[in-house]
Design an enzyme around this catalytic site. Structure first.
Site, PDB file in Angstrom:
ATOM      1  N   HIS A 102     131.127 -12.003  73.787  1.00 25.47           N
ATOM      2  CA  HIS A 102     132.447 -11.429  74.077  1.00 25.47           C
ATOM      3  C   HIS A 102     133.251 -12.258  75.065  1.00 25.47           C
ATOM      4  O   HIS A 102     134.446 -12.056  75.214  1.00 25.47           O
ATOM      5  CB  HIS A 102     132.282  -9.999  74.608  1.00 25.47           C
ATOM      6  N   ASP A 112     139.702 -15.813  79.633  1.00 24.05           N
ATOM      7  CA  ASP A 112     139.299 -14.528  79.058  1.00 24.05           C
ATOM      8  C   ASP A 112     138.799 -14.763  77.642  1.00 24.05           C
ATOM      9  O   ASP A 112     139.391 -15.561  76.903  1.00 24.05           O
ATOM     10  CB  ASP A 112     140.518 -13.584  79.007  1.00 24.05           C
TER      11      ASP A 112
END
Ligand code: ADQ
Length: 470
Positions: A166, A374
């Site tokens: 992720h 991110d």
């Protein structure tokens, strides 16, 4: 022979076993929304198991807790305080998290952290093993559990095992700074399919695999490294766009009143929503808002920044530090610019229910999403999903969020460049309706195409097609 629907020779749909650090509460996921819902639906539809840490720390963790909910078995394991400290706070969040977010300056490597990480992965493998069936499909999630496939294989598991990361995957030169980088990557090679958020992450992994681990790769994403054959691909994660848009349109009374008040005052709202984490670029975001006010006195009293950031991982020093820094910065900006009837930054350190969050996004004119790094950033997608199509807000997005690879119609900014962010905020606040609509239309089409379901079926279908040496 297996086919892409995940059926076995008898034509039964194969069970899905999801393993993640925290086990999602399958009784509650319909209310909480987000990623857990998509995964929970898949496990519910196909039947299967969800396995993970219960969130509890116990001196004597005992046997895993087993709950049966319809066709799903939910299994949760408690951790000892030592395991929690070494595995979760230590290796996962003081080594891998900063390292994979390109923050070598914050990495705190200690041998006991790595030992704890290995130990907990072994415990996970031992605990889930009795619940596995030979034709299950296993899907492991995130950086906490990189060695899990290796531990399962060591115990004789022959099932297909997929892994989804992720968070970003760092360039080989950065990864090389981890004392155990070769071992980590070798652990990844034990999976049948490795999923990344973006092409950039996949590219970093491919370079490491080829240059440091002697792997050979093919255009179709198949890799060969020694004995191991596997595939690696980018599967950008998405949200359930319709569900979020629906939630946003049911504005809560509180939010509607606040919006009305701002309308009367001719005041616009910039919104930021993030876990309180140094990867999210919050201090520079506050500074950029301060710079905007400094450079454009004409918008004083005409704009506010609403930042919603609940604390996370407070036991890790770097998280406590960022909390302090933000309190200081917001205080300084507010005391410099505020007036008796205008507070420039409203900074809320609490979790907000999803429905309210959705309504707040819809009631805001600018979504300000500026991580320094991110994996994807779902907030960017949620902000777009929540907008009015006729009168949409503008997304200002960091070039270093995974989401920037797809969301090219946002105003893309460099989160290290305060002036650039300030000017793009100003541009967003002035943007003509036609341009806002054009950008919104393109963005919503993008996030709809790559939504939560596309991510899920894309990953699982690819996993089913991987040819295993059996
Ligand atoms: P996160 O780092 O947690 O996730 P993000 O993708 O933005 O980051 O997801 C956060 C989620 O939590 C969003 O759904 C958001 O709405 C919600 N949230 C944030 N603050 C909240 C608050 N105050 N109250 C309520 N809800 C809040 C990691 C990676 C990301 C990746 C996701 C999914 O770091 O890059 O996109 O996993 O793969």
């Amino acid at each position: 022979m297996r086919n892409s629907e995940g059926t076995n020779p008898g034509g039964h749909v194969k069970r899905l076993v999801v393993i993640s650090n925290r086990v999602a509460d399958l009784r509650k996921t319909t209310q909480t929304g987000g990623l857990a819902v998509g995964l929970a639906d898949a496990v519910r539809e196909r039947g299967g198991v969800w396995f993970g840490w219960s969130g509890r720390k116990l001196k004597e963790p005992g046997e895993p807790k087993v709950d049966r909910i319809g066709k799903v078995t939910q299994i949760s394991l408690a951790l000892t305080p030592d395991d929690y400290a070494a595995y979760y706070l230590g290796y996962a969040n003081s080594v891998l998290w900063p390292l994979f977010h390109y923050r070598l300056d914050l990495v705190n490597f200690r041998q006991e952290f790595l030992d704890g990480y290995r130990r907990v992965n072994e415990k996970f493998a031992e605990a889930v093993l009795p619940f596995l069936r030979p034709d299950d499909t296993i899907w492991v999630h995130d950086y906490h559990l990189i060695p899990l496939a290796a531990e399962l294989r060591r115990r004789g598991c022959r099932q297909r095992i997929g892994f989804f990361l992720h968070i970003p995957f760092p360039p080989p030169d950065l990864l090389a700074a981890a004392p155990d980088n070769e071992w980590l990557v070798a652990c990844l090679f034990e999976y049948d399919l490795i999923g990344f958020q973006t092409e950039a992450d996949l590219g970093n992994f491919r370079r490491y695999a080829e240059e440091q681990a002697g792997a050979t790769t093919r255009e179709d994403g198949s890799f060969k490294a020694g004995e191991h054959s596997f595939r690696a691909r980018a599967f950008p994660i998405g949200i359930d766009v319709d569900q979020f848009a629906e939630m946003a349109s049911r504005a809560s009374e509180e939010v509607a009143i606040d919006e009305l008040r701002r309308k009367i005052l001719g005041r616009r709202q910039i919104i930021g929503v993030d876990r309180l984490d140094y990867s999210k670029g919050l201090p520079d975001r506050f500074k950029a808002f301060g710079r905007l006010l400094e450079r454009h006195p004409e918008i004083h009293k005409k704009v506010t920044l609403l930042q919603i950031s609940p604390s996370s991982r407070q036991e890790v020093q770097s998280y406590a530090d960022i909390k302090e820094e933000l309190a200081r910065l917001s205080g300084a900006i507010n005391s410099r610019f505020a007036d008796f009837n205008w507070t420039p930054i409203r900074y809320i350190q609490r979790n907000v229910p999803r429905e309210k969050l959705a309504a707040l996004f819809r009631a805001s004119q600018v979504g300000f999403v500026t991580p320094l790094r991110d994996g994807m950033n779902l907030v960017a997608k949620e902000f777009v999903a929540a907008q009015h199509m006729e009168d949409p807000g503008v997304l200002v997005l960091s070039q270093f969020a995974g989401a920037a690879e797809e969301m090219t119609e946002a105003l893309i900014v460099n989160p290290y460049d305060i002036d650039d962010m300030a000017e793009n905020l100003f541009r967003a606040l002035q943007m003509p309706l036609k341009e806002r609509q054009r950008r919104q239309k393109a963005l919503i089409a993008r996030i709809r195409k790559q939504d939560a379901r596309a991510w899920l079926t894309g990953f699982l279908d690819t996993l089913e097609k991987v040819r295993r040496a059996e």
